[in-house]
Design a protein around this motif. Structure first.
Motif, short mmCIF file in Angstrom:
data_model
loop_
_atom_site.label_atom_id
_atom_site.label_comp_id
_atom_site.label_asym_id
_atom_site.label_seq_id
_atom_site.Cartn_x
_atom_site.Cartn_y
_atom_site.Cartn_z
N ALA A 177 -15.53 -3.98 -5.71
CA ALA A 177 -14.07 -3.99 -5.80
C ALA A 177 -13.83 -2.55 -6.20
O ALA A 177 -13.20 -1.75 -6.21
N GLU A 178 -14.62 -2.02 -7.89
CA GLU A 178 -13.63 -0.93 -8.56
C GLU A 178 -14.46 0.43 -7.43
O GLU A 178 -13.40 1.21 -7.53
N LYS A 181 -11.47 0.48 -5.03
CA LYS A 181 -10.79 1.02 -5.44
C LYS A 181 -10.48 2.40 -5.29
O LYS A 181 -9.59 3.06 -5.02
N GLN A 185 -8.02 5.13 -3.29
CA GLN A 185 -6.95 5.42 -4.10
C GLN A 185 -7.81 7.29 -3.83
O GLN A 185 -6.02 8.35 -3.63
N LEU A 230 -9.36 -6.04 -2.47
CA LEU A 230 -8.54 -5.23 -3.09
C LEU A 230 -7.42 -6.07 -4.35
O LEU A 230 -7.36 -4.79 -4.82
N GLU A 233 -9.41 -6.69 -6.91
CA GLU A 233 -8.81 -5.04 -8.19
C GLU A 233 -7.67 -4.75 -8.53
O GLU A 233 -7.29 -4.19 -9.82
N ALA A 234 -6.23 -5.43 -8.05
CA ALA A 234 -5.10 -4.70 -8.25
C ALA A 234 -4.88 -6.15 -9.34
O ALA A 234 -4.73 -5.09 -10.65
N SER A 237 -6.48 -4.01 -12.45
CA SER A 237 -5.87 -3.62 -13.48
C SER A 237 -4.74 -3.61 -13.88
O SER A 237 -4.55 -2.87 -14.62
#
Length: 275
Positions: A177-178, A181, A185, A230, A233-234, A237
């Motif tokens: 997941a990291e 992400k 980005q 997605l 991970e959102a 964070s």
């Protein structure tokens, strides 16, 4: 009889390289990242049928940017080479390094030949090992040279800027997941410095997962599994603020909420649809 126009070999090679680079730059970028359990391929691709990422053999994946018909021919040739070598000798004799050498010879021959135009493609060949130290990632530009990469690599339109972004932020041992992400980005950054949103239905994602019990480690991440990764991970964070009017007796509920959230993330990373 008129004298033919003379062009030095250095100038001819420079012109061919510039022609190939401009063709590759018109395509969408893609990134390849190492994470704790393997290698992930991420790219923006609105087509559901024309893939940028493909499986070559058991532990080997293929990624390409540029003209589709040209890198599709190269992909098919790589699959035939891998199948023939694995059948003739042993499956363990099929390696990313050997495949990269075959691609390098093909691209180099086409690039130096005056009879045809250079291929407008840039390739990535990756092999996942049993341990992270055994992972291999090779980038092959249009001229047939081989670049041994580690950690992350970007090819395509805005590759230089994306590579700089990834080099500053990628680290070993990232979760899927990291890494996903970070890849999104990087792909969202435009040449002018602005960022845009890339929806999940425009992403093509695949992994070489060393933890899969099957001999074939390549799988695509699509649909609900991609959306969950997605979203997970959102959510991870986003900081969670404790209620300001919480009483002393309610403070013991906070660890329970944290445990549930982690449990949800773990479930997301381990499950999903396999294409």
């Amino acid at each position: 009889m008129s004298t033919p126009f003379y062009v030095s070999p250095q100038q001819a090679m420079a012109d061919r390289a510039e022609y190939a680079r401009k063709g590759i730059a018109r395509g969408r970028s893609l990134v390849v990242l190492q994470y704790a359990d393997g290698i992930v391929f991420v790219g923006e691709n609105p087509s559901r049928a024309l893939h940028k990422f493909s499986e070559i053999y058991d532990r080997i994946g293929f990624a390409a940017a540029g003209k589709y018909n040209e890198y599709e021919n190269l992909r098919i040739g790589g699959v035939r080479y891998a199948d023939l070598r694995g059948y003739t000798y042993d499956r363990d004799d099929v390696t990313a390094r050997g495949l990269a050498n075959v691609y390098a010879q093909t691209l180099g021959t086409i690039f130096s030949s005056a009879a045809e135009k250079p291929y407008e493609v840039e390739l990535v060949v990756a092999e996942v090992g049993t341990e992270p130290e055994g992972d291999q990632i090779y980038r092959l530009p249009h001229d047939g040279s081989i670049v041994d990469e580690h950690g992350s690599v970007a090819v395509g339109g805005n590759a230089e800027q994306i590579s700089t972004f990834l080099d500053q932020r990628h680290r070993d041992g990232m979760s899927l997941a990291e890494a996903l992400k970070l890849a999104v980005q990087a792909l969202s950054r435009e040449a002018n410095g602005n960022e845009r949103e890339i929806p999940a239905d425009r992403l093509e994602v695949a992994v070489l997962d060393r933890t899969r019990p099957q001999q074939r480690k390549f799988k695509r991440i699509v649909g609900r599994q991609l959306a969950r990764l997605l979203e997970a991970e959102a959510a991870a964070s986003t900081p969670t603020d404790a209620p300001s009017d919480a009483e002393d007796g309610e403070s013991s509920e906070t660890p329970t909420a944290t445990t549930d959230r982690k449990g949800t993330t773990d479930t997301t990373d381990s499950g999903g649809d396999v294409e």
